[in-house]
Design a protein around this motif. Structure first.
Motif, PDB file in Angstrom:
ATOM      1  N   GLU A   7       0.766  -1.194   0.070  1.00  0.00           N
ATOM      2  CA  GLU A   7       0.080  -0.003   0.037  1.00  0.00           C
ATOM      3  C   GLU A   7       0.779   1.298   0.059  1.00  0.00           C
ATOM      4  O   GLU A   7       0.233   2.263   0.310  1.00  0.00           O
ATOM      5  CB  GLU A   7      -0.879   0.015   1.226  1.00  0.00           C
ATOM      6  CG  GLU A   7      -1.868  -1.198   1.155  1.00  0.00           C
ATOM      7  CD  GLU A   7      -3.089  -0.872   2.211  1.00  0.00           C
ATOM      8  OE1 GLU A   7      -3.996  -0.010   1.979  1.00  0.00           O
ATOM      9  OE2 GLU A   7      -2.870  -1.806   3.145  1.00  0.00           O
ATOM     10  N   ASP A   8       2.148   1.109  -0.119  1.00  0.00           N
ATOM     11  CA  ASP A   8       2.930   2.328  -0.647  1.00  0.00           C
ATOM     12  C   ASP A   8       3.058   2.703  -1.958  1.00  0.00           C
ATOM     13  O   ASP A   8       2.574   1.657  -2.821  1.00  0.00           O
ATOM     14  CB  ASP A   8       4.438   2.155  -0.365  1.00  0.00           C
ATOM     15  CG  ASP A   8       4.750   2.048   1.222  1.00  0.00           C
ATOM     16  OD1 ASP A   8       3.893   2.542   1.827  1.00  0.00           O
ATOM     17  OD2 ASP A   8       5.987   1.976   1.590  1.00  0.00           O
ATOM     18  N   VAL A   9       2.884   4.041  -2.589  1.00  0.00           N
ATOM     19  CA  VAL A   9       2.985   4.421  -3.878  1.00  0.00           C
ATOM     20  C   VAL A   9       3.957   5.456  -4.058  1.00  0.00           C
ATOM     21  O   VAL A   9       4.000   6.586  -3.053  1.00  0.00           O
ATOM     22  CB  VAL A   9       1.622   4.962  -4.217  1.00  0.00           C
ATOM     23  CG1 VAL A   9       1.701   5.474  -5.764  1.00  0.00           C
ATOM     24  CG2 VAL A   9       0.488   3.807  -4.262  1.00  0.00           C
ATOM     25  N   ILE A  10       4.831   5.203  -4.836  1.00  0.00           N
ATOM     26  CA  ILE A  10       5.917   6.444  -4.833  1.00  0.00           C
ATOM     27  C   ILE A  10       5.840   7.193  -5.936  1.00  0.00           C
ATOM     28  O   ILE A  10       5.412   6.858  -7.164  1.00  0.00           O
ATOM     29  CB  ILE A  10       7.495   5.643  -5.085  1.00  0.00           C
ATOM     30  CG1 ILE A  10       7.548   4.749  -3.649  1.00  0.00           C
ATOM     31  CG2 ILE A  10       8.566   6.589  -5.013  1.00  0.00           C
ATOM     32  CD1 ILE A  10       7.277   3.177  -4.112  1.00  0.00           C
ATOM     33  N   LEU A  11       6.324   8.709  -5.794  1.00  0.00           N
ATOM     34  CA  LEU A  11       6.195   9.607  -6.899  1.00  0.00           C
ATOM     35  C   LEU A  11       7.670   9.998  -6.958  1.00  0.00           C
ATOM     36  O   LEU A  11       8.385  10.220  -6.103  1.00  0.00           O
ATOM     37  CB  LEU A  11       5.420  10.842  -6.474  1.00  0.00           C
ATOM     38  CG  LEU A  11       5.355  12.024  -7.190  1.00  0.00           C
ATOM     39  CD1 LEU A  11       4.914  11.834  -8.610  1.00  0.00           C
ATOM     40  CD2 LEU A  11       4.715  13.155  -6.831  1.00  0.00           C
ATOM     41  N   LEU A  24       3.725   9.154  -2.203  1.00  0.00           N
ATOM     42  CA  LEU A  24       2.494   9.756  -2.513  1.00  0.00           C
ATOM     43  C   LEU A  24       1.407   8.979  -1.784  1.00  0.00           C
ATOM     44  O   LEU A  24       0.698   9.754  -1.227  1.00  0.00           O
ATOM     45  CB  LEU A  24       2.334   9.444  -3.832  1.00  0.00           C
ATOM     46  CG  LEU A  24       1.086  10.117  -4.468  1.00  0.00           C
ATOM     47  CD1 LEU A  24       1.297  11.877  -4.589  1.00  0.00           C
ATOM     48  CD2 LEU A  24       1.083  10.019  -5.988  1.00  0.00           C
ATOM     49  N   VAL A  25       1.597   7.536  -1.515  1.00  0.00           N
ATOM     50  CA  VAL A  25       0.758   7.004  -0.598  1.00  0.00           C
ATOM     51  C   VAL A  25       1.748   6.161   0.523  1.00  0.00           C
ATOM     52  O   VAL A  25       2.702   5.595  -0.057  1.00  0.00           O
ATOM     53  CB  VAL A  25      -0.227   6.115  -1.277  1.00  0.00           C
ATOM     54  CG1 VAL A  25      -1.198   5.325  -0.331  1.00  0.00           C
ATOM     55  CG2 VAL A  25      -1.012   7.085  -2.238  1.00  0.00           C
ATOM     56  N   SER A  26       1.477   6.490   1.756  1.00  0.00           N
ATOM     57  CA  SER A  26       2.377   5.646   2.769  1.00  0.00           C
ATOM     58  C   SER A  26       1.501   4.861   3.555  1.00  0.00           C
ATOM     59  O   SER A  26       0.504   5.191   4.121  1.00  0.00           O
ATOM     60  CB  SER A  26       3.023   6.625   3.575  1.00  0.00           C
ATOM     61  OG  SER A  26       3.929   5.803   4.612  1.00  0.00           O
TER      62      SER A  26
END
Length: 1293
Positions: free
Chosen positions: A829-833, A901-903
């Motif tokens: 559920e992490d999303v990286i920018l 972006l999402v942590s």
């Protein structure tokens, strides 16, 4: 031609005369005939046969002769007394367009726009073809008419405009006539055309969609001089945008006289020229038109449209309202379409390179049908896109053709020669050649076994011919499933909830398998499936359309105007239908408005909702609700408070004939009549399968698969687990049984390799559809400037869509950087920018969103998905975040190296907003919305990969991710071996070139011929520069992958494997691997092009193209406009360079000149080729273009260009292309050279003249040389439809 009282045929179907519905296709002509007394005859005959001059006429003759019992000589006119009506669809227009065999014609266009249609939208059709093949224009000559009108602009500061006459256009827009028509010059220019024998003209003038007096006057003059046909763009299709309107006018001028000639020839085959017979022709929109009104621009889909009408009228259940996918697979093409209670139209479509503005059914040609050729390449089964065509056709046609899908079905026992007519061989009197096909498959199978034995050794088990044929069928089916998914999911529909309506001669052999792959539960096969297009002609309505352009806001104040125009168009259509004998009760009027949000380009043709009341409801119905509902369904949101504009007003009127042709058949016998038992090969092996004739199966008969049902015109395969039931009308309803999971292990299998390749690409494509639907910015939603991709557990690229060259290798760098950078700090559920050049970024506006995916309790990601989108503004010193004079990265906008972006499932909005605001983002809400859309796209990709994992297992999916990469690696290694073997310099290649500031890009390539590997060494390249021409490493990798793919010359999976054989050496701190804070915006758009030129120079592949994207920006503090402009392509060892086209790392479409002038205070005074700017030689370089913009208000003009100092090189004695020039023409006539990169204040009344570079020539000499394009003799099917248009738009983002 045709005539008599139309009323009788409309009121009822008589039983005393013959009625014919005919589809003249590319290979076969299909005929449905209703005879006196109600008897039905069907027939299929070759469309081209030396035994008769015209297939439709011959079919009519044979049926009349058999039914009347009277000999009718083939060489004498037919007595039409016994014929009531003829309805026909024909490929005459399509074939003339494809083969460029229409009427000789000329184009009349405004002075300064001579080459506007040659340039078109400036995008090349196939991004990896160095020999750029844009279809030829339709006209022979161009006449530049001296006349011009402008749109009035409130912000215009040109004093000279006040002296010109002002008028109001049809749309209500205010018009300024800045140049009246020079009639003397026009007459002088037109007369020589008549001397050449040209008697047809197409006329398109700027803004003639609203002001058409000049076009009308040109028509009068041309007719006075003796021209027999003149197509005026405002009459053919009065829609804004000069280029597609011009193409449409040309198509009409080119095809309509050709069609009229055919119609006269057809009528001449009857004693009285068909007098008294009502003759109707099918149009592209699914409606019939009287023969005398049938015209070229509406005839392109004449034949296929009949098939859509056929399945729509026979398959749609108004009670269940279950939507239908039409699947029409013939010998030379496969068409898919959708019907859900009303026909789905598109209003702009491209066929054979000609963009036509006209209502057309959304029929998507997605494959070459049974004629798709079979290949084994680099360890993978490949089907198409090359086609055997109608001639020579498949191997089984006995004319020396290649192996195709049809041949594979023959090997598998799914086609039974004894039930086919003996129409094959040189004399067209032999049966299908199964023996010859088996021999050819034996050779192919041996080649495949030899390859696999070498690669797999002891693990390998030889394949049989049948296993190979089955493999190709599975690959072909998966290839056809991809566009069907795209067609449905693009509009927010679930593919599995559709019924598959199958027709065409080849469709029945594939329908069950395709339906199963798509999750569909039902297949419908009409009893006339083999001739359903002809049958559809008999069921269709007569259609009359009227349309006009508009420029009104949709608001209560304009309702009276809109209602009045709709009423006027309705009256016009009703009158024309009444003239054909229809009564008011038979006429149905459908009003439409072509609507869009202000500030967007995406217009939707909306039908009114009836029965609604309120302030936003017109007399003709509720258009706003219809628009909002459709926009929300297709794009996932609406834009409150945003104005809605009306671009066009349209009325579609139909004259319906009561034609219930379906009759009930007798109930089934207790025991079904079996013709024979035959062996049919399936994935599990051969199975005994009974053969039935459909005509012998009664109502409610049930046939359990496996079985073959033959209806006389097509063969239907009922696969194991499926059940076919005969309906009361004698049609087939097949219930699809869902087989168990396919057992696949981790070892590479060439068949599964191709299937997984399609599935992985489909995942990337579906991610892109979600991103486009849920994004909000114009850049992503409408310009489609994005890529979506799937990556393996090591971050290596597996699949990427679309293939935007500058994105090809860059996203892989970004993902692998995060793996190295975050290490164990990657969580579910992490999303990286990320967008920073040091982290795999290309330039800052391209924001990459990366999602790691974990499976069960895995400690590390099992795969990654990512999406990269170009954001219109992320801060920096200039709007658009592309400053021409930036010297450091912070001047170009917000930079993210590794931002979560999402942590752990929480969207980090506050921190994100702070970062963007600090950088000066001017579109914060768009940034946020588009980033959330990218997250949604990634989520869709994860869902689809997890479905694959559920079907095959994690280990198998990961194994095939690696196998796909290995396949690409093999293709590149083979190419490098060939280069080393053929190169005159052996295994050592080198090249260098200079940027305009003198910076050198140096490359040496060392190839290991035995291993098929290479080292690309950029040592000797200039250090990082002061300015923004620095290019991040990711750009260099993208450019190399692009070059390798071009040199391979056939489709290969574009992934990490392409770079495995290549080691790239880039000195740290040089122009191509600059420091962390170096400015890079110019590297993405200029240096990337120079890298490609250097690589191709080293390999001697082709001469330099114009080497620049020619970036032009102008605007003020409140608005801005950006465009890239085409130049000349480099010539190669067997081809001339194309002029006026984008090359290599860009393929962006240019905005239509009418839209530019409508939306911005600028006048496009000139846009044409720059003659002689391409380098000379045996093969000439393409010409650059000349573009002139006159500014009506003060603006800041920025140019970011190259090749203004160093000319594009020629090779092997070919001349260099001309360098480009950026010129500013002041009000007093002074001309100032601006140089390559600058920003300058421009006053009202001043002109910017852009001269883009030409391409380099190739080879010594200046003689005309006939081009020999690689693969030029190979036929491919002609793609068309909304799925194709979407992909083309993506690849020109």
């Amino acid at each position: 031609m045709g005539g008599g009282s139309p009323v009788a045929w409309i009121m009822a179907w008589t039983n005393s005369k013959f009625q014919f519905a005919i589809d003249r296709g590319g290979t076969f002509t299909d005929i449905y005939a209703r005879c006196p007394g109600g008897k039905v005859r069907v027939m299929k005959l070759l469309s081209v046969d030396p035994a008769y001059p015209d297939a439709p006429r011959e079919g009519i003759r044979q049926i009349l002769e058999k039914e009347l019992g009277t000999p009718i000589p083939a060489n004498e006119p037919i007595d039409e007394e016994k014929i009531e009506w003829i309805r026909m669809g024909t490929t005459v227009a399509t074939n003339a367009l494809l083969e460029r065999k229409g009427e000789r014609m000329a184009l009349v266009v405004n002075e300064g726009f001579k080459d506007i249609l040659y340039i078109g939208n400036q995008a090349r059709p196939r991004i990896f073809d160095l020999s750029i093949k844009c279809p030829d224009v339709l006209y022979e000559s161009v006449v530049e008419a001296r006349c011009r009108v402008l749109l009035e602009k409130s912000e215009c500061e040109l004093n000279s405009i006040e002296q010109y006459p002002k008028m109001t256009g049809k749309t209500g827009e205010k018009i300024i006539v800045s140049q009246g028509l020079d009639e003397e010059k026009l007459r002088s220019d037109l007369k020589p055309l008549l001397d050449k024998g040209i008697k047809s003209l197409a006329v398109v003038l700027m803004h003639s969609y609203t002001f058409f007096e000049h076009e009308l006057r040109i028509n009068e003059i041309a007719k006075e001089l003796g021209f027999t046909h003149v197509s005026l763009s405002h009459q053919v299709m009065p829609m804004v945008r000069m280029v597609p309107r011009g193409f449409t006018a040309c198509a009409d001028g080119y095809l309509t006289p050709h069609i009229q000639t055919y119609l006269k020839s057809f009528a001449s085959g009857f004693k009285n020229g068909l007098k008294g017979v009502h003759v109707l022709f099918m149009q592209s929109d699914g409606g019939l038109s009287p023969m005398e009104l049938f015209n070229g621009s509406r005839a392109i889909l004449s034949g296929p449209a009949g098939g859509v009408v056929g399945y729509a009228m026979t398959s749609w259940d108004s009670a269940s309202k279950q939507p239908i996918i039409g699947f029409d697979m013939g010998g030379t093409s496969t068409d898919v379409s959708r019907y859900a209670g009303e026909y789905e139209h598109v209003f702009e479509s491209t066929t054979a390179g000609i963009t036509i503005q006209a209502p057309q059914l959304d029929i998507n040609t997605v494959a070459a049908g049974g004629g798709s050729m079979l290949f084994f390449r680099s360890g993978m089964f490949v089907v198409g896109p090359e086609s055997a065509g109608a001639h020579p056709g498949p191997t089984c046609y006995r004319k020396g053709g290649p192996l195709t899908v049809t041949d594979a079905n023959l090997v598998l026992g799914r086609i039974l020669p004894k039930y086919f007519p003996k129409i094959f061989g040189p004399n067209e009197n032999e049966p299908l050649d199964k023996e010859g096909v088996l021999k050819s498959f034996e050779i192919l199978t041996n080649n495949i076994n030899a390859f696999e034995s070498k690669e797999r050794g002891a693990e390998f088990t030889p394949r049989t011919k049948e296993e190979v044929a089955m493999g190709f069928i599975r690959v072909a089916n998966e290839a056809m499933c991809r566009p069907i998914r795209a067609l449905t999911q693009a509009r927010g529909f679930d593919t599995s909830q559709h019924i598959l309506a199958c027709f065409g001669g080849a469709g029945g052999q594939h329908a069950c398998s395709i339906a199963r792959s798509l999750g569909m539960s039902t297949v419908l096969v009409h009893k006339y499936a083999g001739i359903l297009s002809a049958y559809g002609m008999a069921l269709a309505s007569v259609v009359q359309e009227a349309q006009e352009a508009c420029a009104k806001v949709f608001c209560k104040e304009n309702f009276a105007f809109l209602d009045q125009r709709l009423a006027h168009l309705s009256d016009e259509c009703r009158r024309k239908l009444k003239e054909q004998g229809f009564t008011d009760e038979q006429i149905k009027i459908e009003p439409y408005l072509h609507m869009r949000y202000k500030g967007t380009d995406c217009a939707l043709m909306c039908h009114a909702s009836i029965g609604q009341h309120g302030d936003n409801v017109m007399q003709h119905g509720d258009f706003l609700t219809s628009f909002l509902d459709r926009y929300n369904r297709e794009f996932g949101f609406v834009i409150p408070e945003r104005q809605v504009l009306v671009d066009d007003i349209r009325v579609r009127a139909t004259g319906d004939v009561i034609t219930n042709l379906e009759t009930e058949i007798q109930p089934a016998n207790a025991t079904l009549q079996t013709e024979e038992i035959t062996k049919v090969y399936f994935e599990t092996g051969p199975q005994d399968s009974p053969v039935y004739l459909l005509k012998n199966l009664g109502h409610d008969a049930k046939v359990n698969g496996p079985a073959i049902i033959i209806d006389g015109l097509s063969t239907i395969l009922v696969e194991p687990g499926c059940i076919a039931e005969v309906t009361a009308q004698g049609n087939l309803r097949i219930k699809i049984g869902f087989a168990g999971k396919t057992i696949v292990d981790e070892k590479v299998d060439p068949i599964q390799l191709a299937i997984f390749s399609h599935r992985f690409m489909s995942i990337a494509e579906q991610m892109g559809r979600i991103l486009q639907r849920t994004s909000i910015s114009t850049n992503i939603k409408e310009r489609l400037d994005f890529s979506c991709a799937l990556f393996g557990p090591d971050g290596g690229l597996v699949s990427n869509a679309p293939h935007i060259p500058v994105h090809l290798g860059a996203m892989q760098e970004a993902v692998q950087f995060q793996l190295r950078h975050l290490k164990d700090d990657l969580h579910a559920e992490d999303v990286i920018l990320s967008n920073h050049p040091c982290a795999g970024g290309s330039h800052l506006p391209d924001l990459t969103v990366i999602t790691p995916v974990f499976h069960n309790d895995s400690a590390k990601p099992v795969f990654f998905v990512a999406s990269r989108g170009h954001h219109a503004d992320i801060g920096g010193i200039t709007p658009g975040s592309m400053p021409p004079h930036s010297t450091s990265l912070d001047q170009e906008g917000a930079a993210f190296i590794s931002f979560k972006l999402v942590s752990k499932g929480k969207f980090q909005q506050e921190a994100l907003e702070q970062h963007l605001q600090q950088a000066g983002s001017r579109n914060l809400q768009d940034n946020l919305a588009d980033l959330q859309a990218q997250i949604a796209a990634n989520r869709r990709g994860i869902q689809l990969v997890q479905e694959l994992i559920e079907s095959y297992g994690l280990n198998v999916v990961q194994a095939y991710m690696k196998h796909i990469q290995t396949n690409a690696e093999l293709a590149v290694r083979d190419m490098l071996k060939q280069v080393a073997e053929s190169s005159k310099t052996g295994s050592l290649l080198s090249a260098s070139d200079c940027m305009d500031d003198g910076s050198v890009i140096n490359l040496s390539v060392k190839i290991d011929q035995e291993a098929g590997s290479a080292v690309f060494d950029f040592s000797g390249t200039t250090w990082e520069v002061w300015g923004n021409a620095n290019a991040p490493r990711a750009i260099i990798l993208s450019a190399i992958i692009y070059c390798l793919r071009c040199m391979v010359q056939h489709d290969v999976p574009l992934n990490q494997g392409c770079l495995v054989p290549v080691k790239v050496v880039i000195p740290k701190g040089c122009l191509l691997d600059p420091s962390e804070n170096a400015a890079v915006v110019g590297g993405n758009v200029t240096t990337s092009q120079r890298i490609v030129d250097v690589v191709f120079r080293a390999f001697s592949t082709c001469s330099a193209s114009n080497g620049c994207m020619n970036n032009i920006t102008f605007g003020t503090d409140t608005w801005g406009y950006y465009e890239t402009v085409a130049g000349g392509a480099g010539a190669g060892p067997s081809w001339h360079g194309r002029g006026g086209v984008h090359t290599h790392m860009t393929n962006t479409r240019i905005t239509d000149p009418e839209i530019v002038e409508r939306n911005y205070p600028v006048i496009v005074n000139h846009f044409s080729l720059r003659p002689g700017s391409g380098g000379g030689g045996r093969w000439r370089g393409g010409d650059g273009v000349r573009r002139e913009l006159l500014f009506r208000t003060p603006v800041t003009l920025s140019v970011l260009t190259e090749r203004r100092v160093f000319r594009p090189y020629g090779l092997f004695g070919g001349g260099d292309g001309e360098r480009g020039q950026n010129l500013l023409i002041r009000s007093d006539g002074r001309i100032i050279r601006l140089g390559s990169k600058t920003a300058v204040r421009v006053n009202a009344g001043e002109t910017f003249r852009l001269l883009t570079p030409g391409g380099g020539g190739f080879g010594k000499g200046c003689q005309e040389s006939e081009e020999v394009t690689p693969g030029a003799n190979v036929q491919t099917f002609v793609e068309r439809g909304s799925v194709y248009e979407y992909r083309q738009a993506q690849e020109s983002a």
